[in-house]
Write a protein that holds these residues in place. Structure first.
Motif, short mmCIF file in Angstrom:
data_model
loop_
_atom_site.label_atom_id
_atom_site.label_comp_id
_atom_site.label_asym_id
_atom_site.label_seq_id
_atom_site.Cartn_x
_atom_site.Cartn_y
_atom_site.Cartn_z
N PRO A 134 108.25 60.86 4.39
CA PRO A 134 109.13 59.73 4.75
C PRO A 134 110.56 60.19 4.98
CG PRO A 134 107.78 59.19 2.84
CD PRO A 134 107.59 60.65 3.10
N GLY A 135 111.15 59.71 6.07
CA GLY A 135 112.54 60.01 6.39
C GLY A 135 112.78 61.36 7.02
N TYR A 136 111.73 62.17 7.25
CA TYR A 136 111.92 63.49 7.85
C TYR A 136 112.30 63.34 9.31
CZ TYR A 136 111.11 68.27 9.33
OH TYR A 136 111.28 69.54 9.85
N LYS A 137 113.31 64.10 9.74
CA LYS A 137 113.78 64.08 11.13
C LYS A 137 113.32 65.36 11.82
CE LYS A 137 116.12 60.37 10.20
NZ LYS A 137 115.37 59.15 10.22
N ALA A 138 112.52 65.21 12.88
CA ALA A 138 112.02 66.35 13.63
C ALA A 138 113.17 67.04 14.37
CB ALA A 138 110.96 65.89 14.62
N VAL A 139 113.18 68.37 14.32
CA VAL A 139 114.22 69.16 14.97
C VAL A 139 113.60 70.17 15.91
CG1 VAL A 139 115.95 68.90 13.15
CG2 VAL A 139 114.33 70.78 13.05
N ASP A 140 114.38 70.61 16.88
CA ASP A 140 113.96 71.62 17.84
C ASP A 140 115.23 72.26 18.39
OD1 ASP A 140 112.41 73.19 19.50
OD2 ASP A 140 111.67 71.55 20.73
N TYR A 151 117.83 66.89 17.41
CA TYR A 151 116.95 65.96 16.70
C TYR A 151 116.10 65.21 17.71
CZ TYR A 151 119.41 67.02 12.44
OH TYR A 151 119.93 67.69 11.36
N HIS A 152 114.83 65.09 17.40
CA HIS A 152 113.88 64.42 18.29
C HIS A 152 114.02 62.91 18.16
CE1 HIS A 152 110.21 63.63 20.49
NE2 HIS A 152 109.77 62.89 19.49
N VAL A 153 114.15 62.23 19.29
CA VAL A 153 114.19 60.76 19.30
C VAL A 153 112.78 60.30 19.66
CG1 VAL A 153 115.22 58.72 20.37
CG2 VAL A 153 116.60 60.80 20.02
N PRO A 154 112.10 59.62 18.74
CA PRO A 154 110.70 59.24 18.99
C PRO A 154 110.58 58.12 20.01
CG PRO A 154 111.43 58.33 16.91
CD PRO A 154 112.56 59.19 17.42
N TYR A 155 109.44 58.09 20.69
CA TYR A 155 109.15 57.01 21.62
C TYR A 155 108.88 55.70 20.87
CZ TYR A 155 108.77 60.61 25.16
OH TYR A 155 109.04 61.65 26.02
N THR A 196 109.30 54.12 16.90
CA THR A 196 109.84 54.37 15.56
C THR A 196 108.78 54.12 14.50
OG1 THR A 196 110.66 52.10 15.42
CG2 THR A 196 112.18 53.77 16.25
N ALA A 197 108.83 54.91 13.44
CA ALA A 197 107.91 54.76 12.31
C ALA A 197 108.58 53.92 11.25
CB ALA A 197 107.54 56.13 11.76
N ALA A 198 107.78 53.22 10.48
CA ALA A 198 108.30 52.35 9.42
C ALA A 198 108.98 53.15 8.31
CB ALA A 198 107.17 51.51 8.84
N ASP A 199 108.52 54.38 8.08
CA ASP A 199 109.09 55.20 7.00
C ASP A 199 110.28 56.05 7.44
OD1 ASP A 199 107.84 57.15 8.50
OD2 ASP A 199 106.57 57.88 6.87
N GLY A 200 110.69 55.97 8.71
CA GLY A 200 111.84 56.72 9.19
C GLY A 200 111.53 58.12 9.66
N ASN A 201 110.28 58.53 9.62
CA ASN A 201 109.87 59.85 10.07
C ASN A 201 109.86 59.86 11.60
OD1 ASN A 201 108.13 62.07 10.92
ND2 ASN A 201 107.64 62.28 8.75
N THR A 202 110.44 60.91 12.21
CA THR A 202 110.52 60.99 13.67
C THR A 202 109.55 61.99 14.29
OG1 THR A 202 112.30 62.63 13.62
CG2 THR A 202 112.96 60.29 13.66
N VAL A 203 108.60 62.52 13.50
CA VAL A 203 107.64 63.48 14.01
C VAL A 203 106.54 62.73 14.77
CG1 VAL A 203 105.92 65.22 13.41
CG2 VAL A 203 108.06 65.10 12.14
N GLU A 204 106.35 63.14 16.03
CA GLU A 204 105.23 62.63 16.83
C GLU A 204 104.28 63.79 17.04
OE1 GLU A 204 107.10 59.05 19.45
OE2 GLU A 204 107.45 61.08 20.21
N MET A 205 103.11 63.71 16.43
CA MET A 205 102.19 64.85 16.40
C MET A 205 101.79 65.33 17.79
SD MET A 205 101.86 66.07 13.46
CE MET A 205 100.41 67.06 13.59
N ASP A 206 101.53 64.45 18.72
CA ASP A 206 101.13 64.88 20.07
C ASP A 206 102.24 65.71 20.73
OD1 ASP A 206 98.71 63.62 19.81
OD2 ASP A 206 99.35 61.79 20.84
N THR A 207 103.46 65.24 20.61
CA THR A 207 104.59 65.96 21.18
C THR A 207 104.79 67.31 20.50
OG1 THR A 207 105.66 63.86 21.68
CG2 THR A 207 107.07 65.80 21.67
N GLU A 208 104.70 67.32 19.18
CA GLU A 208 104.90 68.57 18.43
C GLU A 208 103.80 69.58 18.74
OE1 GLU A 208 107.68 69.27 16.74
OE2 GLU A 208 108.38 67.27 17.26
N ARG A 209 102.56 69.13 18.83
CA ARG A 209 101.45 70.04 19.16
C ARG A 209 101.64 70.63 20.56
NH1 ARG A 209 97.43 65.83 17.07
NH2 ARG A 209 97.23 66.38 14.87
#
Length: 177
Positions: A80-86, A126-130, A132-145
């Motif tokens: 929860p709350g993790y912000k994806a980075v690249d 920081y990745h801006v998700p398409y 938003t998740a309820a827990d604030g996590n911005t990781v989108e598995m399809d994009t990351e894979r």
């Protein structure tokens, strides 16, 4: 560096009695020589190595760093709350082109070792998700894979380029014996 060792090996071979122009017996037409002025058909090895290979070596490190970031994103997909980075790979390539030598390592205490891994100076994005998740996590598995797979392929390409360069020089050194 490797090119310095190569130049020393060539110089030793040149100083060996009977190791004149005919010493290589025509085995190496067009191969490198540190006596390009004496042999117009030879080209100089140079002191700093080939700039393209140095760039590939540095980009290999950039690819490793990016792979670590992407793996961290995937590992924290449920945090929860993790912000994806690249990192922006084109921007990192420009930084690598402008960088001279290796990155300096800082020690802040006398008991610290002088080596180790230091994060490269590439700005994190920081990745801006398409969606938003309820827990604030911005990781989108399809994009990351997808980014992980693409980066893996480019890492393998850089690794093949760098290893091919060193295999060429190892063959050259073995043939100088």
């Amino acid at each position: 560096m490797f090119s310095e060792a190569l130049n020393q090996a060539i110089a030793q071979k040149a100083n060996t009695p009977g190791a004149g122009h005919g010493a290589h017996g025509g085995q190496f037409p067009g191969m490198a020589s540190n006596t390009a002025s004496a042999h117009p058909n030879h080209f100089s090895v140079g002191q700093g190595g080939h700039a393209g290979h140095d760039f590939q070596q540095k980009m290999l490190g950039v690819r490793v760093y990016r792979q670590q970031l992407l793996a961290s994103n995937i590992a924290n997909a449920d945090t929860p709350g993790y912000k994806a980075v690249d990192i922006d790979i084109e921007e990192a390539a420009e930084i690598v082109k402008g960088a001279s030598g290796s990155l300096p390592l800082a020690t802040t205490a006398t008991s610290h070792l002088s080596g180790g891994v230091q994060a490269p100076p590439f700005p994190l994005k920081y990745h801006v998700p398409y969606q938003t998740a309820a827990d604030g996590n911005t990781v989108e598995m399809d994009t990351e894979r997808q980014k992980f797979s693409e980066n893996s392929l480019m890492y393998q390409f850089s690794l093949d380029r760098v290893s091919g360069h060193f295999k060429h020089f190892m063959e050259l050194l073995q043939n100088l014996r």
